[in-house]
Design a protein around this motif. Structure first.
Motif, PDB file in Angstrom:
ATOM      1  N   HIS A  27       6.549 -24.348 -26.159  1.00 20.77           N
ATOM      2  CA  HIS A  27       5.318 -24.798 -25.717  1.00 20.77           C
ATOM      3  C   HIS A  27       6.239 -25.622 -23.595  1.00 20.77           C
ATOM      4  O   HIS A  27       7.213 -26.386 -23.759  1.00 20.77           O
TER       5      HIS A  27
ATOM      6  N   THR B 184       4.455 -28.016 -20.362  1.00 19.73           N
ATOM      7  CA  THR B 184       3.777 -28.456 -19.687  1.00 19.73           C
ATOM      8  C   THR B 184       3.557 -28.615 -18.753  1.00 19.73           C
ATOM      9  O   THR B 184       4.660 -28.924 -17.253  1.00 19.73           O
TER      10      THR B 184
ATOM     11  N   ARG C 213      -2.758 -32.633 -16.475  1.00 22.62           N
ATOM     12  CA  ARG C 213      -1.645 -31.753 -16.636  1.00 22.62           C
ATOM     13  C   ARG C 213      -1.860 -30.354 -18.126  1.00 22.62           C
ATOM     14  O   ARG C 213      -3.590 -31.502 -18.516  1.00 22.62           O
TER      15      ARG C 213
ATOM     16  N   ARG D  88      -0.542 -28.626 -20.921  1.00 24.91           N
ATOM     17  CA  ARG D  88      -0.065 -28.547 -22.156  1.00 24.91           C
ATOM     18  C   ARG D  88       0.023 -27.002 -22.747  1.00 24.91           C
ATOM     19  O   ARG D  88      -0.962 -27.440 -24.034  1.00 24.91           O
TER      20      ARG D  88
END
Length: 299
Positions: free
Chosen positions: A202, A204, A212, A214
């Motif tokens: 994961h 960002t 942003r 993710r």
């Protein structure tokens, strides 16, 4: 025999050296009565007479003479021990045992250690490279170099340097699979992930306008070493996130290419971490030297 107050040993030795209660009191900065009380209490704690005294003179008993010789030796050893501790506090010496991540340790810490050893001939070094989080106390480490968030608030930490995390792939991989243009397109690509991270899949991404995204990378390969991730990325196995200090030469030579250059990943940092309130001189000196090396100010 009851418990002996060791402070009275110094008073006893000073009394014998001075030759009188009056002279001993002046040297110790105490009253004559206080010196007399210390001697009386010491004799009571030991259960023996150390001195016989009259209004004009005093003399050691046989037991007192033996005990005095032992006290002089004990106090001398104590002073020497205190002096040695002071020397270790001020002068780097002994073995510096430290641990660092494999790649950062090999590329940055080890070369810095070479210069440090030339500067401090009384220091030896034991360097343990490990991408995991080593136990400082259990591993008998004086110092750990750690990247990423610090988990143990009971340790002292000194920030060394920051680094950028870059999304990369080899030209051979991009020729076969194409180049992602947006973070969301990474779901269609194979990823090589570093398993020791808390959330290796994961990430960002932050665009220049502040938005942003993710995303979850699709793991094709996992490795517990950044060196292995790097090697697989070079061989064209997939996309990878690696620190800038590790791949600058590959980018310059065209062995790797940066992906999504307008997007930024969270920056990382390295810290020097140690236990205890007061770091020994060898630890303080190496932290200072390493920061100078990183800043480009070392000789």
């Amino acid at each position: 025999m009851g418990e002996v107050n060791l402070n009275r040993l110094a008073v006893f030795v000073a009394l014998v050296r001075a030759g009188s209660f009056t002279a001993a009191a002046e040297q110790l900065g105490q009253t004559k009565a206080m010196v007399s009380q210390h001697l009386a209490r010491l004799e009571r704690e030991l259960g023996v007479t150390l001195m016989v005294r009259s209004t004009r003179r005093m003399a050691l008993t046989e037991a007192g003479a033996v005990f005095h010789a032992d006290c002089v030796r004990i106090l001398g050893e104590t002073e020497a021990a205190i002096e040695r501790v002071g020397e270790n506090r001020e002068t780097p010496r002994g073995t510096l045992r430290l641990t660092a991540p494999v790649n950062y340790g090999a590329m940055v810490v080890a070369p810095a250690l070479a210069g440090f050893l030339r500067m401090h001939p009384e220091v030896r070094v034991e360097l343990v490279l490990d991408d995991g989080i080593s136990d400082l106390i259990g591993g008998r480490f004086d110092l750990a170099i750690r990247g990423g968030p610090l988990r143990d608030s009971g340790l002292r930490a000194v920030r060394l340097a920051g680094f950028r995390q870059l999304l990369l792939a080899a030209p051979s991989y991009l020729a076969a699979r194409g180049r992602p243009r947006r973070p969301q397109e990474l779901a269609q690509h194979d990823a090589i992930l570093l398993s020791v991270l808390s959330s290796p899949a994961h990430w960002t991404f932050a665009a220049r306008n502040g938005t942003r995204a993710r995303v979850r990378l699709m793991p094709r390969a996992l490795a517990d070493s950044a060196a292995a991730v790097h090697a697989m990325a070079l061989a064209g196995a997939g996309v990878a996130v690696l620190p800038d200090f590790m791949v600058d030469a590959d980018l310059a030579a065209g062995r790797l290419e940066r992906l999504l250059p307008t997007q930024r990943l969270p920056e990382g940092s390295f810290h020097a971490v140690y236990a205890g309130l007061h770091a020994p001189a060898k630890v303080r000196a190496f932290i200072h030297h390493l920061r100078q090396v990183i800043a480009g100010n070392a000789d």
